[in-house]
Each structure stands twice: as structure tokens, then as C-alpha cells.
Scaffold this motif. Structure first.
Motif, short mmCIF file in Angstrom:
data_model
loop_
_atom_site.label_atom_id
_atom_site.label_comp_id
_atom_site.label_asym_id
_atom_site.label_seq_id
_atom_site.Cartn_x
_atom_site.Cartn_y
_atom_site.Cartn_z
N PHE A 159 0.87 -1.18 0.00
CA PHE A 159 0.00 0.00 0.00
C PHE A 159 0.90 1.22 0.00
N VAL A 160 0.61 2.17 -0.89
CA VAL A 160 1.41 3.39 -0.96
C VAL A 160 0.48 4.59 -0.87
N PRO A 161 0.76 5.49 0.07
CA PRO A 161 -0.08 6.69 0.16
C PRO A 161 0.17 7.60 -1.04
N LYS A 162 -0.88 8.27 -1.48
CA LYS A 162 -0.73 9.28 -2.54
C LYS A 162 -0.26 10.57 -1.89
N PRO A 163 0.48 11.41 -2.57
CA PRO A 163 0.97 11.19 -3.94
C PRO A 163 2.12 10.19 -3.97
N LEU A 164 2.10 9.34 -4.98
CA LEU A 164 3.13 8.33 -5.17
C LEU A 164 4.41 9.00 -5.65
N LYS A 165 5.51 8.69 -5.01
CA LYS A 165 6.80 9.29 -5.40
C LYS A 165 7.43 8.45 -6.51
N ILE A 166 8.03 9.15 -7.47
CA ILE A 166 8.61 8.48 -8.64
C ILE A 166 9.67 7.45 -8.27
N ASP A 167 10.49 7.73 -7.25
CA ASP A 167 11.53 6.76 -6.89
C ASP A 167 10.93 5.50 -6.25
N VAL A 168 9.84 5.66 -5.54
CA VAL A 168 9.15 4.51 -4.94
C VAL A 168 8.58 3.63 -6.06
N LEU A 169 7.92 4.27 -7.03
CA LEU A 169 7.38 3.55 -8.17
C LEU A 169 8.51 2.88 -8.96
N GLY A 170 9.59 3.60 -9.16
CA GLY A 170 10.73 3.06 -9.90
C GLY A 170 11.28 1.80 -9.26
N ALA A 171 11.39 1.80 -7.95
CA ALA A 171 11.91 0.63 -7.23
C ALA A 171 10.97 -0.57 -7.40
N MET A 172 9.66 -0.31 -7.36
CA MET A 172 8.68 -1.40 -7.51
C MET A 172 8.70 -1.96 -8.93
N ILE A 173 8.85 -1.08 -9.91
CA ILE A 173 8.90 -1.54 -11.30
C ILE A 173 10.18 -2.34 -11.55
N GLN A 174 11.28 -1.89 -10.95
CA GLN A 174 12.55 -2.62 -11.07
C GLN A 174 12.41 -4.03 -10.50
N GLU A 175 11.68 -4.13 -9.39
CA GLU A 175 11.43 -5.42 -8.75
C GLU A 175 10.67 -6.34 -9.70
N VAL A 176 9.66 -5.79 -10.37
CA VAL A 176 8.85 -6.55 -11.32
C VAL A 176 9.71 -7.00 -12.51
N ILE A 177 10.56 -6.10 -13.01
CA ILE A 177 11.44 -6.41 -14.14
C ILE A 177 12.41 -7.54 -13.74
N ASN A 178 12.98 -7.43 -12.54
CA ASN A 178 13.91 -8.47 -12.07
C ASN A 178 13.21 -9.82 -11.99
N LYS A 179 11.97 -9.81 -11.48
CA LYS A 179 11.20 -11.04 -11.33
C LYS A 179 10.92 -11.64 -12.72
N LYS A 180 10.54 -10.77 -13.67
CA LYS A 180 10.27 -11.23 -15.04
C LYS A 180 11.52 -11.83 -15.67
N ASN A 181 12.63 -11.12 -15.52
CA ASN A 181 13.88 -11.60 -16.12
C ASN A 181 14.32 -12.93 -15.50
N ASN A 182 14.13 -13.09 -14.20
CA ASN A 182 14.53 -14.33 -13.53
C ASN A 182 13.66 -15.49 -13.95
N SER A 183 12.38 -15.22 -14.22
CA SER A 183 11.49 -16.31 -14.59
C SER A 183 11.69 -16.74 -16.05
N MET A 184 12.43 -15.92 -16.83
CA MET A 184 12.66 -16.25 -18.24
C MET A 184 13.95 -17.05 -18.42
N VAL A 185 14.77 -17.12 -17.38
CA VAL A 185 16.08 -17.78 -17.48
C VAL A 185 15.90 -19.28 -17.61
#
Length: 128
Positions: free
Chosen positions: A102-128
């Protein structure tokens, strides 16, 4: 080249949707916008797959937590769901419904960036 992160933005306020989609675009996300929880649930029912869902709380027709609960009940456990609200009192409701965070608004860009990076890492790991 990894495929772009597929993001579902569930937000009924145009301004907030614009701000959030601008932020998501900075991370090269492929964005789908739903104007309420029911539209979000329908997208999953139609077989659409998303890597990350940003879900507002207070929306017409179906609230964020109601939508999250339905999406999780469909077995969509892999998708990262972020509950968003300017009202901190709804954190508990979102967590119970099944959001990852849960993230309070307004959402900070660095917080969003970290979460998206997490998703990208998870995607990349599942493709290996």
C-alpha cells in the motif's frame, strides 16, 4: 531486450491517471487504464495479463479493494498489485484484499521506480 512491463492503472480521477501514466512511461511501461474496479476485473476476465497493477481506493461502481479481492480470487497471484490512496486509513482494507503493498498518494517516482525494477527483475529471472 526484455519485454516492457505491462501496467494496469485503475484510477477514476483523470488528473491522477495522467500523473501516474506519465510516471509509468518513464519506466517504459505498456499502460492500460481502467476507470474503476469493475473495468479492471473485466480486463482480467477477458484474459489480459499484467505485471503490475496500480489501484486507487475510492472509485465508482467497484472500489479498489473489491477489485483486488476479485482479481486475486481468479488466481492472479503473480501480478504485483499496489494499493494507492490519499487516505491512510484504507491500508488495512487493501492489505486484507490482497495487495502486495500500500502506498499513500501522492506516489513518489523513486518509490514507483523501485517497484517496477522489482517486477522487471522477477520477469527476467522467470525467463532464465
Amino acid at each position: 531486450m526484455a519485454s516492457p512491463v505491462k501496467a494496469l492503472l485503475v484510477e477514476d480521477t483523470r488528473f491522477d491517471a495522467l500523473v501516474l501514466s506519465t510516471m509509468l512511461r518513464r519506466f517504459h511501461c505498456e499502460i492500460t487504464i481502467a476507470n474503476n474496479g469493475k473495468e479492471a476485473v473485466d480486463l482480467f476476465l477477458e484474459g489480459n495479463k499484467f505485471d503490475i497493477v496500480l489501484c486507487d481506493n475510492d472509485m465508482p461502481i467497484m472500489t479498489g479493494p473489491e477489485a483486488v479481492e476479485k482479481i486475486r480470487a481468479m488466481g492472479e497471484t503473480y501480478v504485483k498489485i499496489i494499493g494507492l490512496s490519499a487516505n491512510n486509513n484504507v491500508q488495512e482494507v487493501f492489505m486484507t484484499a490482497g495487495v502486495d503493498v500500500f502506498v499513500p498518494k501522492p506516489l513518489k517516482i523513486d518509490v514507483l521506480g523501485a517497484m517496477i525494477q522489482e517486477v522487471i527483475n522477477k520477469k527476467n529471472n522467470s525467463m532464465v
